[in-house]
Design a protein around this motif. Sequence first.
Motif, PDB file in Angstrom:
ATOM      1  N   VAL A   1       0.844  -1.199   0.000  1.00 36.82           N
ATOM      2  CA  VAL A   1       0.000   0.000   0.000  1.00 36.82           C
ATOM      3  C   VAL A   1       0.880   1.250   0.000  1.00 36.82           C
ATOM      4  N   LEU A   2       1.924   1.218   0.823  1.00 33.18           N
ATOM      5  CA  LEU A   2       2.845   2.353   0.891  1.00 33.18           C
ATOM      6  C   LEU A   2       3.521   2.597  -0.456  1.00 33.18           C
ATOM      7  N   ALA A   3       4.065   1.540  -1.058  1.00 33.28           N
ATOM      8  CA  ALA A   3       4.802   1.696  -2.313  1.00 33.28           C
ATOM      9  C   ALA A   3       3.885   2.127  -3.449  1.00 33.28           C
ATOM     10  N   ALA A   4       2.702   1.504  -3.528  1.00 31.79           N
ATOM     11  CA  ALA A   4       1.780   1.838  -4.612  1.00 31.79           C
ATOM     12  C   ALA A   4       1.272   3.264  -4.489  1.00 31.79           C
ATOM     13  N   GLY A   5       1.239   3.776  -3.265  1.00 27.34           N
ATOM     14  CA  GLY A   5       0.759   5.132  -3.056  1.00 27.34           C
ATOM     15  C   GLY A   5       1.572   6.190  -3.776  1.00 27.34           C
ATOM     16  N   PHE A   6       2.821   5.876  -4.108  1.00 26.26           N
ATOM     17  CA  PHE A   6       3.654   6.853  -4.794  1.00 26.26           C
ATOM     18  C   PHE A   6       3.279   7.015  -6.267  1.00 26.26           C
ATOM     19  N   VAL A   7       2.498   6.091  -6.803  1.00 28.96           N
ATOM     20  CA  VAL A   7       2.106   6.190  -8.215  1.00 28.96           C
ATOM     21  C   VAL A   7       0.609   6.398  -8.402  1.00 28.96           C
ATOM     22  N   THR A   8      -0.178   6.238  -7.335  1.00 22.58           N
ATOM     23  CA  THR A   8      -1.626   6.363  -7.502  1.00 22.58           C
ATOM     24  C   THR A   8      -2.044   7.760  -7.932  1.00 22.58           C
ATOM     25  N   GLY A   9      -1.322   8.794  -7.472  1.00 24.39           N
ATOM     26  CA  GLY A   9      -1.664  10.149  -7.888  1.00 24.39           C
ATOM     27  C   GLY A   9      -1.518  10.330  -9.389  1.00 24.39           C
ATOM     28  N   ARG A  10      -0.431   9.796  -9.934  1.00 22.30           N
ATOM     29  CA  ARG A  10      -0.226   9.889 -11.383  1.00 22.30           C
ATOM     30  C   ARG A  10      -1.288   9.080 -12.128  1.00 22.30           C
ATOM     31  N   VAL A  11      -1.649   7.918 -11.572  1.00 22.26           N
ATOM     32  CA  VAL A  11      -2.679   7.088 -12.217  1.00 22.26           C
ATOM     33  C   VAL A  11      -4.018   7.806 -12.223  1.00 22.26           C
ATOM     34  N   ARG A  12      -4.352   8.476 -11.100  1.00 21.61           N
ATOM     35  CA  ARG A  12      -5.623   9.200 -11.023  1.00 21.61           C
ATOM     36  C   ARG A  12      -5.717  10.297 -12.068  1.00 21.61           C
ATOM     37  N   ARG A  13      -4.582  10.886 -12.418  1.00 23.60           N
ATOM     38  CA  ARG A  13      -4.592  11.975 -13.387  1.00 23.60           C
ATOM     39  C   ARG A  13      -4.614  11.499 -14.835  1.00 23.60           C
ATOM     40  N   THR A  14      -4.416  10.205 -15.065  1.00 22.77           N
ATOM     41  CA  THR A  14      -4.366   9.694 -16.434  1.00 22.77           C
ATOM     42  C   THR A  14      -5.452   8.668 -16.746  1.00 22.77           C
ATOM     43  N   ALA A  15      -6.130   8.162 -15.729  1.00 20.62           N
ATOM     44  CA  ALA A  15      -7.137   7.109 -15.957  1.00 20.62           C
ATOM     45  C   ALA A  15      -8.439   7.479 -15.269  1.00 20.62           C
ATOM     46  N   SER A  16      -9.535   6.947 -15.781  1.00 20.38           N
ATOM     47  CA  SER A  16     -10.848   7.210 -15.192  1.00 20.38           C
ATOM     48  C   SER A  16     -11.014   6.404 -13.911  1.00 20.38           C
ATOM     49  N   PRO A  17     -11.863   6.864 -12.987  1.00 23.25           N
ATOM     50  CA  PRO A  17     -12.072   6.139 -11.730  1.00 23.25           C
ATOM     51  C   PRO A  17     -12.542   4.708 -11.941  1.00 23.25           C
ATOM     52  N   ARG A  18     -13.457   4.481 -12.889  1.00 21.13           N
ATOM     53  CA  ARG A  18     -13.963   3.113 -13.045  1.00 21.13           C
ATOM     54  C   ARG A  18     -12.862   2.175 -13.539  1.00 21.13           C
ATOM     55  N   TRP A  19     -11.923   2.699 -14.379  1.00 20.48           N
ATOM     56  CA  TRP A  19     -10.801   1.871 -14.823  1.00 20.48           C
ATOM     57  C   TRP A  19      -9.909   1.528 -13.631  1.00 20.48           C
ATOM     58  N   ILE A  20      -9.648   2.499 -12.779  1.00 19.36           N
ATOM     59  CA  ILE A  20      -8.796   2.268 -11.610  1.00 19.36           C
ATOM     60  C   ILE A  20      -9.434   1.241 -10.675  1.00 19.36           C
ATOM     61  N   LEU A  21     -10.721   1.382 -10.412  1.00 20.96           N
ATOM     62  CA  LEU A  21     -11.407   0.437  -9.536  1.00 20.96           C
ATOM     63  C   LEU A  21     -11.390  -0.969 -10.121  1.00 20.96           C
ATOM     64  N   THR A  22     -11.633  -1.079 -11.417  1.00 19.53           N
ATOM     65  CA  THR A  22     -11.681  -2.386 -12.062  1.00 19.53           C
ATOM     66  C   THR A  22     -10.326  -3.078 -12.000  1.00 19.53           C
ATOM     67  N   VAL A  23      -9.270  -2.358 -12.366  1.00 12.93           N
ATOM     68  CA  VAL A  23      -7.924  -2.933 -12.334  1.00 12.93           C
ATOM     69  C   VAL A  23      -7.531  -3.298 -10.906  1.00 12.93           C
ATOM     70  N   GLY A  24      -7.889  -2.447  -9.959  1.00  9.70           N
ATOM     71  CA  GLY A  24      -7.565  -2.739  -8.563  1.00  9.70           C
ATOM     72  C   GLY A  24      -8.195  -4.025  -8.080  1.00  9.70           C
ATOM     73  N   GLU A  25      -9.454  -4.253  -8.432  1.00  7.71           N
ATOM     74  CA  GLU A  25     -10.128  -5.489  -8.012  1.00  7.71           C
ATOM     75  C   GLU A  25      -9.524  -6.721  -8.681  1.00  7.71           C
ATOM     76  N   ILE A  26      -9.119  -6.588  -9.937  1.00  7.09           N
ATOM     77  CA  ILE A  26      -8.485  -7.716 -10.631  1.00  7.09           C
ATOM     78  C   ILE A  26      -7.144  -8.057  -9.981  1.00  7.09           C
ATOM     79  N   LEU A  27      -6.370  -7.031  -9.615  1.00  5.23           N
ATOM     80  CA  LEU A  27      -5.106  -7.275  -8.916  1.00  5.23           C
ATOM     81  C   LEU A  27      -5.352  -7.993  -7.592  1.00  5.23           C
TER      82      LEU A  27
END
Length: 420
Positions: free
Chosen positions: A64-90
């Motif tokens: 969680v700590l390590a991924a937090g360093f890239v989530t901000g960049r992901v939020r600015r480039t991907a839609s929320p539903r894409w982020i939620l979907t990929v997160g659940e698959i992971l």
Amino acid sequence: MTVLTRGGRAEPARRRAEPLQVLFAYRVLSRAYFHLPVLLVFLDLRQYSFEAIESILALYGVAVLAAGFVTGRVRRTASPRWILTVGEILKAIGIVLVGYTAGGLLGLVVGQVLNGAGYALTSSVETGLVSQLAEDPSAVGKIQSNTQAWIFAMVMASGILGAIIFQHQQHLVFVLSVVACLLSAVIATRVATGIGPAAAAPTGSFGDAPTTVWNRKIMSWVGYYAAIRSVSLAGFVGIIPYLLFVKVHVSLPFFGAMLALFNIGAFVVNKAASAVLAALGDQALAAATVVAVTACMLLLAVSQAFAVAGLAIFVLGLGAGAARPVTQRGLSDLAAPVRSAVTGRMEQLTGLTNAAILVGAGALLQAGEATSLLVGLGLALLVVGLIVVALGRPPAASPADGDPAPAHTQRAPERARSES
């Protein structure tokens, strides 16, 4: 043209409510953790040492700590539903690796890392979506509190069922958790269809208040949340299961029922959060949660008898359940992009602190020092928690010429604006 339904309500209003309902369904189902309460038991039955078990559990927080360093960049480039979907698959892939120990210890490590990364992705957009989708900003706190109450109910139900199923078929609990993740991923594809990538958070200052004021307030709430959540999560996942299953040797169904008391306490406090906050205020309730979680640790240190342990677990649920709504209330007047960024950093710090506690717990439990662990953890939380809460107290108003303002009106400017 607005079309009215038979009840006289505008059709567009109904359509505006649908995204919130979909988000509610996603958030509740995504917490169907059938395997989580028995994860320590599962690893113990595979003859891992307690240092190894607690370190494996700690990897989740590190991820969680390590991924937090890239989530901000992901939020600015991907839609929320894409982020939620990929997160659940992971998360689904991670649970498969852990449940079937594919690749042995390496599989467990990779599985926990994927679980933590998936959670970091989903949590980075969940809370902010409510603010974006809610038509009435004043309703956001109530929506969050109600949703959190049902999340705890889902965790409780899935945990009880998971403990019962685990006694007869160990791998089935992981299968059920994977199914819940995949169904959540399907629902996530319908979440917030009209919302694109998040805007970048402003820098330099937050809102209209000076940066120094906001920094102190934000850091106090982040520190408070990390302290409460890391201790309570470590207790729920890595310490209480050891006490009940390994030390006291309770049966698995009774083990599940005992852990369910945590979620009952959390459910109760979340349903009453609005009324309690109105009666006590943010700072008093935050201090009360610190005392509650500390009391749990000290009660368990004194005795693991069923009645004492049950009371301690229930009190832990009360403290942990109040942490999120009171923190959200404390940060409610932040702009949505800032609040999302703060939430991400908050979860990072929680993951780091939780991992450190679990690693230390593993060494002490292996050495047979469970009592020392509980007493030390409880007292450390009491000291740190109360200091952090005190640092976040709004400065007393300095009355100008004339009579001083009544005590109940002496608030920090940002609090006054958020409650007006």
